[in-house]
Design an enzyme around this catalytic site. Sequence first.
Site, mmCIF file in Angstrom:
data_model
loop_
_atom_site.group_PDB
_atom_site.id
_atom_site.type_symbol
_atom_site.label_atom_id
_atom_site.label_comp_id
_atom_site.label_asym_id
_atom_site.label_seq_id
_atom_site.Cartn_x
_atom_site.Cartn_y
_atom_site.Cartn_z
ATOM 1 N N TYR A 88 0.845 -1.198 0.000
ATOM 2 C CA TYR A 88 0.000 0.000 0.000
ATOM 3 C C TYR A 88 0.878 1.245 0.000
ATOM 4 O O TYR A 88 0.675 2.166 -0.801
ATOM 5 C CB TYR A 88 -0.925 -0.014 1.214
ATOM 6 C CG TYR A 88 -1.813 1.203 1.320
ATOM 7 C CD1 TYR A 88 -2.912 1.350 0.487
ATOM 8 C CD2 TYR A 88 -1.561 2.195 2.274
ATOM 9 C CE1 TYR A 88 -3.738 2.468 0.584
ATOM 10 C CE2 TYR A 88 -2.370 3.300 2.384
ATOM 11 C CZ TYR A 88 -3.462 3.431 1.536
ATOM 12 O OH TYR A 88 -4.285 4.539 1.630
ATOM 13 N N LYS B 109 1.325 4.262 -2.868
ATOM 14 C CA LYS B 109 1.106 5.684 -2.597
ATOM 15 C C LYS B 109 2.371 6.508 -2.852
ATOM 16 O O LYS B 109 2.290 7.673 -3.269
ATOM 17 C CB LYS B 109 0.605 5.879 -1.171
ATOM 18 C CG LYS B 109 -0.782 5.282 -0.922
ATOM 19 C CD LYS B 109 -1.830 5.868 -1.854
ATOM 20 C CE LYS B 109 -3.228 5.406 -1.514
ATOM 21 N NZ LYS B 109 -4.262 6.034 -2.372
#
Length: 254
Positions: free
Chosen positions: A159, A163
């Site tokens: 994740y 990002k």
Amino acid sequence: MGRFDNKVAIVTGASRGIGLSIADRLVADGAKVVITARKEEALAEAAKSLGDGNAVWVAGHADDEAHQDETIAKALEEFGRLDMLVNNTGINPVYGRMIDVDLGAAEKIMRVNVISAVAWAQKAYHAALKDCTQENGGGGIVNIASIGGTKPAPNLGMYGTSKAALIHVTQELALELGPDIRVNAVAPAVVKTKFAGALYEGREDAVAATYPLKRLGVPDDVGSVVAFLLSDDAAWVTGQTLVIDGGLTLTGGV
């Protein structure tokens, strides 16, 4: 007069939480919005909450090209223009060490969180944003990143990687699309949404105590900053990622 009068925005992942708060703030400031998410019923309720005539919705998967095309066409059909794009959709189906992550899940995270953001930007640009000039008010893109993309964090490796990539995408697009289109990102810490529930539910007071402002974020904390970045108040801001974290990164946390 609202600062987004006669402006039109697409906000992805906006049936609830941060996305809906962003859409609500843009509408409050005069914009018309097209909101997307997967579930029709939730989208219909969200659009209703934004007020008659202010919003339309298109259901689909953010990484589906046909859905992207349909959404952009809907904006032009319903409102006649498109000035702003907010890439809010994000997923995190895994929790654990990157060294053990299922590679199929890793690929899905990158496709939804990064590649689809590029695809939305490409399609929005070629369909409408390229016609936004400084003389007619310009255009804007805001990508919703995360403080997880600014430094490593245990068990959130893929994740965070996605990002971090989205932050870099933001910078690249800002270079390419200036001066007429400004591209920025926001990087929130934990915001009280269903998506982030596993990070605080059952221990909110203890988690909040680690923040200098002694509370977790709420969706409006993000919506107001996104509206600022899209507005003329941020007319000399592009390629930036604004951290919205209640001071958490000051403590070394993420």
